[in-house]
Design a protein around this motif. Structure first.
Motif, PDB file in Angstrom:
ATOM      1  N   LEU A   6      82.687   2.188  70.817  1.00 43.22           N
ATOM      2  CA  LEU A   6      83.860   1.923  70.009  1.00 43.22           C
ATOM      3  C   LEU A   6      83.518   2.085  68.535  1.00 43.22           C
ATOM      4  CD1 LEU A   6      85.206  -1.279  71.818  1.00 43.22           C
ATOM      5  CD2 LEU A   6      85.962   1.091  72.138  1.00 43.22           C
ATOM      6  N   ALA A   7      84.451   2.678  67.819  1.00 37.16           N
ATOM      7  CA  ALA A   7      84.234   2.910  66.383  1.00 37.16           C
ATOM      8  C   ALA A   7      85.329   2.231  65.581  1.00 37.16           C
ATOM      9  CB  ALA A   7      84.206   4.398  66.071  1.00 37.16           C
ATOM     10  N   GLN A   8      84.945   1.687  64.437  1.00 42.27           N
ATOM     11  CA  GLN A   8      85.896   1.012  63.546  1.00 42.27           C
ATOM     12  C   GLN A   8      85.675   1.496  62.120  1.00 42.27           C
ATOM     13  OE1 GLN A   8      88.383  -1.322  64.251  1.00 42.27           O
ATOM     14  NE2 GLN A   8      88.936  -1.033  62.107  1.00 42.27           N
ATOM     15  N   HIS A   9      86.731   2.034  61.526  1.00 46.57           N
ATOM     16  CA  HIS A   9      86.661   2.498  60.139  1.00 46.57           C
ATOM     17  C   HIS A   9      87.387   1.484  59.262  1.00 46.57           C
ATOM     18  CE1 HIS A   9      85.412   6.321  61.860  1.00 46.57           C
ATOM     19  NE2 HIS A   9      86.481   6.275  62.645  1.00 46.57           N
ATOM     20  N   SER A  10      86.797   1.153  58.140  1.00 49.62           N
ATOM     21  CA  SER A  10      87.414   0.150  57.268  1.00 49.62           C
ATOM     22  C   SER A  10      87.336   0.590  55.812  1.00 49.62           C
ATOM     23  CB  SER A  10      86.724  -1.207  57.436  1.00 49.62           C
ATOM     24  OG  SER A  10      85.366  -1.125  57.032  1.00 49.62           O
ATOM     25  N   SER A  11      88.291   0.098  55.047  1.00 45.85           N
ATOM     26  CA  SER A  11      88.338   0.351  53.612  1.00 45.85           C
ATOM     27  C   SER A  11      88.575  -0.970  52.906  1.00 45.85           C
ATOM     28  CB  SER A  11      89.472   1.335  53.283  1.00 45.85           C
ATOM     29  OG  SER A  11      90.727   0.744  53.588  1.00 45.85           O
ATOM     30  N   VAL A  12      88.576  -0.942  51.591  1.00 45.52           N
ATOM     31  CA  VAL A  12      88.858  -2.157  50.833  1.00 45.52           C
ATOM     32  C   VAL A  12      90.272  -2.646  51.122  1.00 45.52           C
ATOM     33  CG1 VAL A  12      89.104  -3.111  48.509  1.00 45.52           C
ATOM     34  CG2 VAL A  12      87.201  -1.579  49.028  1.00 45.52           C
ATOM     35  N   ILE A  13      91.207  -1.713  51.274  1.00 50.46           N
ATOM     36  CA  ILE A  13      92.585  -2.095  51.608  1.00 50.46           C
ATOM     37  C   ILE A  13      92.620  -2.802  52.958  1.00 50.46           C
ATOM     38  CG2 ILE A  13      94.905  -1.240  52.059  1.00 50.46           C
ATOM     39  CD1 ILE A  13      94.042  -1.069  49.150  1.00 50.46           C
ATOM     40  N   ASP A  14      91.831  -2.315  53.923  1.00 47.42           N
ATOM     41  CA  ASP A  14      91.765  -2.991  55.227  1.00 47.42           C
ATOM     42  C   ASP A  14      91.225  -4.415  55.079  1.00 47.42           C
ATOM     43  OD1 ASP A  14      92.707  -0.744  56.571  1.00 47.42           O
ATOM     44  OD2 ASP A  14      90.696   0.102  56.758  1.00 47.42           O
ATOM     45  N   THR A  15      90.250  -4.580  54.199  1.00 45.80           N
ATOM     46  CA  THR A  15      89.693  -5.916  53.956  1.00 45.80           C
ATOM     47  C   THR A  15      90.752  -6.852  53.394  1.00 45.80           C
ATOM     48  OG1 THR A  15      87.512  -4.957  53.520  1.00 45.80           O
ATOM     49  CG2 THR A  15      87.899  -7.189  52.727  1.00 45.80           C
ATOM     50  N   ILE A  16      91.542  -6.328  52.467  1.00 50.17           N
ATOM     51  CA  ILE A  16      92.573  -7.156  51.839  1.00 50.17           C
ATOM     52  C   ILE A  16      93.664  -7.538  52.840  1.00 50.17           C
ATOM     53  CG2 ILE A  16      94.419  -7.129  50.098  1.00 50.17           C
ATOM     54  CD1 ILE A  16      92.537  -5.387  48.384  1.00 50.17           C
ATOM     55  N   THR A  17      94.065  -6.579  53.675  1.00 48.05           N
ATOM     56  CA  THR A  17      95.166  -6.825  54.609  1.00 48.05           C
ATOM     57  C   THR A  17      94.718  -7.498  55.902  1.00 48.05           C
ATOM     58  OG1 THR A  17      94.929  -4.580  55.510  1.00 48.05           O
ATOM     59  CG2 THR A  17      96.499  -4.897  53.693  1.00 48.05           C
ATOM     60  N   ALA A  18      93.430  -7.719  56.066  1.00 46.96           N
ATOM     61  CA  ALA A  18      92.936  -8.326  57.305  1.00 46.96           C
ATOM     62  C   ALA A  18      93.446  -9.751  57.486  1.00 46.96           C
ATOM     63  CB  ALA A  18      91.408  -8.314  57.316  1.00 46.96           C
ATOM     64  N   PHE A  19      93.814 -10.403  56.381  1.00 49.04           N
ATOM     65  CA  PHE A  19      94.266 -11.789  56.458  1.00 49.04           C
ATOM     66  C   PHE A  19      95.759 -11.912  56.153  1.00 49.04           C
ATOM     67  CE2 PHE A  19      89.930 -11.585  54.727  1.00 49.04           C
ATOM     68  CZ  PHE A  19      89.233 -12.197  55.755  1.00 49.04           C
ATOM     69  N   SER A  20      96.513 -10.836  56.376  1.00 45.44           N
ATOM     70  CA  SER A  20      97.901 -10.804  55.923  1.00 45.44           C
ATOM     71  C   SER A  20      98.891 -11.421  56.901  1.00 45.44           C
ATOM     72  CB  SER A  20      98.318  -9.351  55.637  1.00 45.44           C
ATOM     73  OG  SER A  20      98.168  -8.549  56.810  1.00 45.44           O
ATOM     74  N   ASP A  21      98.407 -12.007  57.982  1.00 50.07           N
ATOM     75  CA  ASP A  21      99.309 -12.608  58.968  1.00 50.07           C
ATOM     76  C   ASP A  21      99.346 -14.128  58.825  1.00 50.07           C
ATOM     77  OD1 ASP A  21      99.857 -10.124  60.064  1.00 50.07           O
ATOM     78  OD2 ASP A  21      98.179 -10.228  61.475  1.00 50.07           O
ATOM     79  N   GLY A  22     100.553 -14.666  58.898  1.00 47.24           N
ATOM     80  CA  GLY A  22     100.725 -16.110  58.981  1.00 47.24           C
ATOM     81  C   GLY A  22     100.186 -16.876  57.801  1.00 47.24           C
ATOM     82  N   LEU A  23      99.482 -17.956  58.121  1.00 44.65           N
ATOM     83  CA  LEU A  23      99.013 -18.879  57.095  1.00 44.65           C
ATOM     84  C   LEU A  23      97.898 -18.301  56.241  1.00 44.65           C
ATOM     85  CD1 LEU A  23      98.970 -22.204  59.167  1.00 44.65           C
ATOM     86  CD2 LEU A  23     100.700 -21.434  57.521  1.00 44.65           C
TER      87      LEU A  23
END
Length: 200
Positions: free
Chosen positions: A69-86
């Motif tokens: 399995l491969a996962q690509h990430s960017s700074v934007i992904d880091t910022i939006t990783a906590f964008s759900d709920g509380l």
């Protein structure tokens, strides 16, 4: 009158020749270090840091692969990783501390110093811009983000294959350039130059 940042001793500073240092008479901390061409160097380093910030946000940051399995990430992904709920406020905090505030600080420095570097009077609000840049310094945490990423990489290196993207190296360069810019900048010299040019 200028207060020593270390021991708060008050000094009445006269002109300090370029290439020399003014030190506190009590604790010998450096108060002023005027350098020839320092403003131009600060502007160039700040502009370079802005370009690196754009690259750090726009390009891939990390590629992780494990068990097929491969996962690509960017700074934007880091910022939006906590964008759900509380956890949404955490996304705003991450965006502010590693992207927005460092960018605002760099822009404020350029706005405050650039006209003087080319021989003009300070722009309107230059003092407020430079004060903002100094107040934001403890909150601009791009370097803390890089340290956190490095620590995380050390921990996951044995569990997954990690490929560093262009944005990672852009962030490393950004931290180095910002540190170099802060080293060149003498706050008291900038304040004194702002006052002199404003009144000339």
């Amino acid at each position: 009158m200028v207060a020593c940042p270390t021991c708060d001793t008050l000094h009445r500073l006269s002109d300090v020749p370029q290439g020399t240092k003014a030190r506190c008479r009590r604790c010998h901390a450096v108060l002023m270090t005027p350098r020839a061409g320092a403003m131009t160097q600060i502007i160039m380093l700040s502009a370079t840091a802005l370009v690196l910030m754009v690259a750090a946000v726009a390009f891939p940051f990390l590629d992780l692969s494990a068990a097929g399995l491969a996962q690509h990430s960017s700074v934007i992904d880091t910022i939006t990783a906590f964008s759900d709920g509380l956890l949404l406020p955490l996304s705003f905090a991450v965006a502010a501390l590693i992207v927005v505030l460092p960018t605002v600080r760099l822009c404020a420095v350029i706005y405050a110093i650039a006209p003087m570097a080319i021989g003009y009077r300070p722009a309107r609000g230059a003092e407020a811009a430079f004060r903002l840049a100094q107040n934001l310094r403890p909150w601009a945490m791009a370097e803390i983000f890089v340290v956190g990423v490095v620590v995380a990489l050390v921990k996951i290196a044995g569990m997954a294959s990690v490929a560093l993207g262009p944005a990672f190296w852009a962030f490393i360069a950004l931290v180095l350039v910002t540190t170099l810019k802060d080293t060149f900048m003498c706050k008291l010299t900038v304040w004194k130059t702002l006052e002199e040019r404003r009144n000339s």
